[in-house]
Design a protein around this motif. Structure first.
Motif, PDB file in Angstrom:
ATOM      1  N   ASN A 289       0.817  -1.204   0.000  1.00  0.00           N
ATOM      2  CA  ASN A 289       0.000   0.000   0.000  1.00  0.00           C
ATOM      3  C   ASN A 289       0.851   1.255   0.000  1.00  0.00           C
ATOM      4  N   MET A 290       2.147   1.117  -0.221  1.00  0.00           N
ATOM      5  CA  MET A 290       3.020   2.276  -0.207  1.00  0.00           C
ATOM      6  C   MET A 290       4.259   1.954  -1.019  1.00  0.00           C
ATOM      7  N   ASN A 291       4.667   2.854  -1.924  1.00  0.00           N
ATOM      8  CA  ASN A 291       5.923   2.631  -2.617  1.00  0.00           C
ATOM      9  C   ASN A 291       6.891   3.794  -2.448  1.00  0.00           C
ATOM     10  N   LYS A 292       6.403   5.022  -2.309  1.00  0.00           N
ATOM     11  CA  LYS A 292       7.269   6.154  -2.038  1.00  0.00           C
ATOM     12  C   LYS A 292       6.617   7.033  -0.974  1.00  0.00           C
ATOM     13  N   TYR A 293       7.459   7.626  -0.146  1.00  0.00           N
ATOM     14  CA  TYR A 293       6.924   8.533   0.856  1.00  0.00           C
ATOM     15  C   TYR A 293       8.000   9.523   1.280  1.00  0.00           C
ATOM     16  N   SER A 294       7.575  10.586   1.881  1.00  0.00           N
ATOM     17  CA  SER A 294       8.476  11.536   2.525  1.00  0.00           C
ATOM     18  C   SER A 294       7.943  11.802   3.927  1.00  0.00           C
ATOM     19  N   ALA A 295       8.856  12.147   4.834  1.00  0.00           N
ATOM     20  CA  ALA A 295       8.468  12.373   6.226  1.00  0.00           C
ATOM     21  C   ALA A 295       9.338  13.461   6.832  1.00  0.00           C
ATOM     22  N   TRP A 296       8.741  14.284   7.669  1.00  0.00           N
ATOM     23  CA  TRP A 296       9.528  15.260   8.416  1.00  0.00           C
ATOM     24  C   TRP A 296       8.966  15.381   9.827  1.00  0.00           C
ATOM     25  N   THR A 297       9.865  15.699  10.751  1.00  0.00           N
ATOM     26  CA  THR A 297       9.510  15.812  12.166  1.00  0.00           C
ATOM     27  C   THR A 297      10.140  17.072  12.746  1.00  0.00           C
ATOM     28  N   LEU A 298       9.342  17.807  13.488  1.00  0.00           N
ATOM     29  CA  LEU A 298       9.810  18.982  14.218  1.00  0.00           C
ATOM     30  C   LEU A 298       9.500  18.750  15.692  1.00  0.00           C
ATOM     31  N   GLY A 299      10.500  18.847  16.563  1.00  0.00           N
ATOM     32  CA  GLY A 299      10.284  18.551  17.973  1.00  0.00           C
ATOM     33  C   GLY A 299      11.112  19.429  18.882  1.00  0.00           C
ATOM     34  N   VAL A 300      10.714  19.471  20.143  1.00  0.00           N
ATOM     35  CA  VAL A 300      11.452  20.191  21.170  1.00  0.00           C
ATOM     36  C   VAL A 300      11.450  19.352  22.443  1.00  0.00           C
ATOM     37  N   LYS A 301      12.602  19.276  23.095  1.00  0.00           N
ATOM     38  CA  LYS A 301      12.744  18.519  24.339  1.00  0.00           C
ATOM     39  C   LYS A 301      13.368  19.430  25.390  1.00  0.00           C
ATOM     40  N   HIS A 302      12.792  19.406  26.585  1.00  0.00           N
ATOM     41  CA  HIS A 302      13.301  20.244  27.673  1.00  0.00           C
ATOM     42  C   HIS A 302      13.654  19.366  28.866  1.00  0.00           C
ATOM     43  N   ASN A 303      14.891  19.496  29.352  1.00  0.00           N
ATOM     44  CA  ASN A 303      15.349  18.733  30.503  1.00  0.00           C
ATOM     45  C   ASN A 303      14.947  19.457  31.784  1.00  0.00           C
ATOM     46  N   LEU A 304      14.064  18.830  32.547  1.00  0.00           N
ATOM     47  CA  LEU A 304      13.675  19.379  33.841  1.00  0.00           C
ATOM     48  C   LEU A 304      14.739  19.117  34.893  1.00  0.00           C
ATOM     49  N   SER A 305      15.506  18.039  34.687  1.00  0.00           N
ATOM     50  CA  SER A 305      16.612  17.679  35.572  1.00  0.00           C
ATOM     51  C   SER A 305      17.538  16.771  34.789  1.00  0.00           C
ATOM     52  N   VAL A 306      18.526  16.200  35.444  1.00  0.00           N
ATOM     53  CA  VAL A 306      19.427  15.264  34.783  1.00  0.00           C
ATOM     54  C   VAL A 306      18.672  14.026  34.313  1.00  0.00           C
ATOM     55  N   ARG A 307      17.639  13.630  35.027  1.00  0.00           N
ATOM     56  CA  ARG A 307      16.945  12.377  34.734  1.00  0.00           C
ATOM     57  C   ARG A 307      15.586  12.555  34.065  1.00  0.00           C
ATOM     58  N   THR A 308      14.990  13.733  34.119  1.00  0.00           N
ATOM     59  CA  THR A 308      13.616  13.909  33.668  1.00  0.00           C
ATOM     60  C   THR A 308      13.525  14.954  32.563  1.00  0.00           C
ATOM     61  N   SER A 309      12.798  14.626  31.507  1.00  0.00           N
ATOM     62  CA  SER A 309      12.589  15.563  30.407  1.00  0.00           C
ATOM     63  C   SER A 309      11.155  15.463  29.898  1.00  0.00           C
ATOM     64  N   VAL A 310      10.706  16.526  29.269  1.00  0.00           N
ATOM     65  CA  VAL A 310       9.404  16.559  28.598  1.00  0.00           C
ATOM     66  C   VAL A 310       9.647  16.916  27.137  1.00  0.00           C
ATOM     67  N   TYR A 311       8.743  16.513  26.276  1.00  0.00           N
ATOM     68  CA  TYR A 311       8.929  16.775  24.859  1.00  0.00           C
ATOM     69  C   TYR A 311       7.589  16.993  24.171  1.00  0.00           C
ATOM     70  N   ALA A 312       7.641  17.628  23.006  1.00  0.00           N
ATOM     71  CA  ALA A 312       6.470  17.812  22.153  1.00  0.00           C
ATOM     72  C   ALA A 312       6.964  17.917  20.724  1.00  0.00           C
ATOM     73  N   GLY A 313       6.121  17.531  19.778  1.00  0.00           N
ATOM     74  CA  GLY A 313       6.552  17.606  18.398  1.00  0.00           C
ATOM     75  C   GLY A 313       5.438  17.304  17.418  1.00  0.00           C
ATOM     76  N   PHE A 314       5.762  17.544  16.151  1.00  0.00           N
ATOM     77  CA  PHE A 314       4.819  17.323  15.055  1.00  0.00           C
ATOM     78  C   PHE A 314       5.522  16.520  13.976  1.00  0.00           C
ATOM     79  N   ASN A 315       4.808  15.563  13.386  1.00  0.00           N
ATOM     80  CA  ASN A 315       5.331  14.740  12.304  1.00  0.00           C
ATOM     81  C   ASN A 315       4.310  14.662  11.184  1.00  0.00           C
TER      82      ASN A 315
END
Length: 336
Positions: A289-315
Motif C-alpha cells: 500500500n506504499m511505494n514512495k513517501y516523505s516524512a519530516w519531524t519537528l520537535g522540542v525537548k526540555h530537561n527538567l533535571s538530569v533524569r527527567t525531560s518533557v517533549y512535544a513535536g509534530f510529524n
C-alpha cells in the motif's frame, strides 16, 4: 485511503524498561559482565523496546504506524536484553539476547529515540531498529536472541561489533518459520565532534508471511557532526524485507539537525523512502500500500533535571498511495 480524514488520540508507553546489570573483577584485566532487562508499557499491553520510563500522547490521522504504534503482546512486561559475558583488553564477548550494532547506531543520531517521535516510527529510519517483541515475521530486528556478539576495544576512535544467531527464535510470529542464522557486523569511528558508522545484517528465511527463501538484509552508512550546541546528522539505508512492507531493493535516507539552548533541545529532520516494486524478489504476491513517501519531524525537548525531560513535536508523512498523515505528540521521559 487519501480521502480518509479520521483522527484519533492515543496514549502509549513508548520503550520503557528496567533491569539489573553488573560486573565482577576476575583479575588480570578480565571481568565478568551481565545484564538482565525487561520492557514494559505503562499505558497497556507489552511494547518491547529499550529506553527509560517514557509515555507519550499522540493525535493525528491515518498513517503506517508512526507516533504511537499500537502495543503488541499480551503481557505488561516483556523481554529485553539478557546476556552474560566476559570483558577485557580484547573487548567483550556476550551471549544471550542482545541489541544489534545497526540498532545502536540508529539511536546515536536520534535525540528523540525512545519517545513518541523516534525516527523509525516516523518514517525517518527503517524498522531494523525494532525490537523482537515489536517485529512480526522478520528474521533480523533490533533485538536478537540465541546470539553471540563480539565488540572490539576502542582503537583511537575506531571500534566494531559482530553478532551471529544460533538458528531460530528471532521472531514472535508464526511457528512455521525457518529463519536460518541471522548475522551482522557494524563499525564506527567516534572522536571528538565526529561520528561515522556503517552496518550490515542479513538472514534467510522461509516464512508464511513473505514466502520461501527470502533474504531479510540491509546495510546503512551514516554519522553526525557536532559544532558546539549544533549537531547535524544523516543516514542512508538500503535493503529488503522490513524496509517497505516486504519488497526488496528499498532505500531510505534521513537528514536532520538539533540545536541546544540551555536545557532545551530543538530538532528538525526530513527523510524519504522508496521501494523497488519488481517481481523478481520471490514474494511479489505481497500486497503493497506504499511505494514512495516523505516524512519530516519537528520537535522540542526540555530537561527538567538530569533524569527527567518533557517533549512535544509534530510529524507529517506523505505517501504516494495512502496520502498525507499528520501527527502531534507530547510526552515525558524519566531515567531511573
Amino acid at each position: 485511503s487519501p480521502n480518509d480524514k479520521s483522527q484519533s488520540v492515543n496514549m502509549n508507553g513508548n520503550y520503557s524498561y528496567f533491569g539489573i546489570k553488573g560486573t565482577e573483577d576476575l583479575g588480570n584485566g578480565l571481568k565478568a559482565i551481565f545484564n538482565v532487562a525487561f520492557t514494559f508499557d505503562s499505558a497497556g499491553n507489552g511494547n518491547g523496546g529499550s529506553g527509560s520510563s517514557n509515555f507519550g500522547i499522540g493525535y493525528g490521522g491515518p498513517g503506517f504506524g508512526a507516533l504511537g504504534r499500537s502495543s503488541s503482546g499480551s503481557n505488561s512486561i516483556s523481554d529485553s536484553e539478557k546476556w552474560l559475558g566476559l570483558g577485557g583488553d580484547f573487548g567483550s564477548v556476550r551471549a544471550g539476547t542482545v541489541f544489534t550494532p545497526y540498532k545502536e547506531h540508529g539511536e546515536m543520531i536520534d535525540p528523540f529515540y525512545g519517545t513518541s517521535l523516534e525516527g523509525h516510527q516516523a518514517g525517518l529510519q527503517s524498522p531494523f531498529l525494532n525490537n523482537q517483541s515489536v517485529g512480526t515475521d522478520y528474521a533480523v530486528t533490533g533485538l536478537v536472541n540465541r546470539t553471540i556478539r563480539y565488540d572490539s576495544p576502542d582503537m583511537n576512535g575506531l571500534s566494531g561489533g559482530i553478532f551471529y544467531t544460533m538458528g531460530h527464535g528471532t521472531t514472535t510470529s508464526t511457528s512455521d518459520n525457518n529463519l536460518g542464522n541471522p548475522y551482522g557486523i557494524g563499525g564506527q569511528y567516534k572522536n571528538g565532534n565526529i561520528l561515522a558508522f556503517v552496518d550490515y545484517q542479513s538472514a534467510n528465511l522461509d516464512s508464511s508471511q513473505w514466502g520461501t527463501n527470502v533474504d531479510d538484509k540491509g546495510w546503512d552508512v551514516g554519522g553526525q557532526y557536532t559544532m558546539g550546541n549544533i549537531a547535524m546528522f544523516g543516514r542512508y539505508e538500503r535493503g529488503g524485507l522490513v524496509f517497505a512492507n516486504g519488497e526488496s531493493g528499498a532505500q531510505l535516507w534521513h537528514l536532520g539537525g538539533s540545536f541546544k539552548m540551555g536545557n532545551t533541545l530543538m530538532y528538525l529532520a526530513y527523510g524519504q523512502g522508496d521501494q523497488d516494486l519488481s517481481t523478481s524478489d520471490g514474494f511479489s504476491t505481497n500486497t503493497v500500500n506504499m511505494n514512495k513517501y516523505s516524512a519530516w519531524t519537528l520537535g522540542v525537548k526540555h530537561n527538567l533535571s538530569v533524569r527527567t525531560s518533557v517533549y512535544a513535536g509534530f510529524n507529517q508523512i506523505d505517501q504516494d498511495v495512502v496520502g498525507q498523515s499528520d501527527h502531534f505528540a507530547v510526552g515525558m521521559n524519566v531515567k531511573f
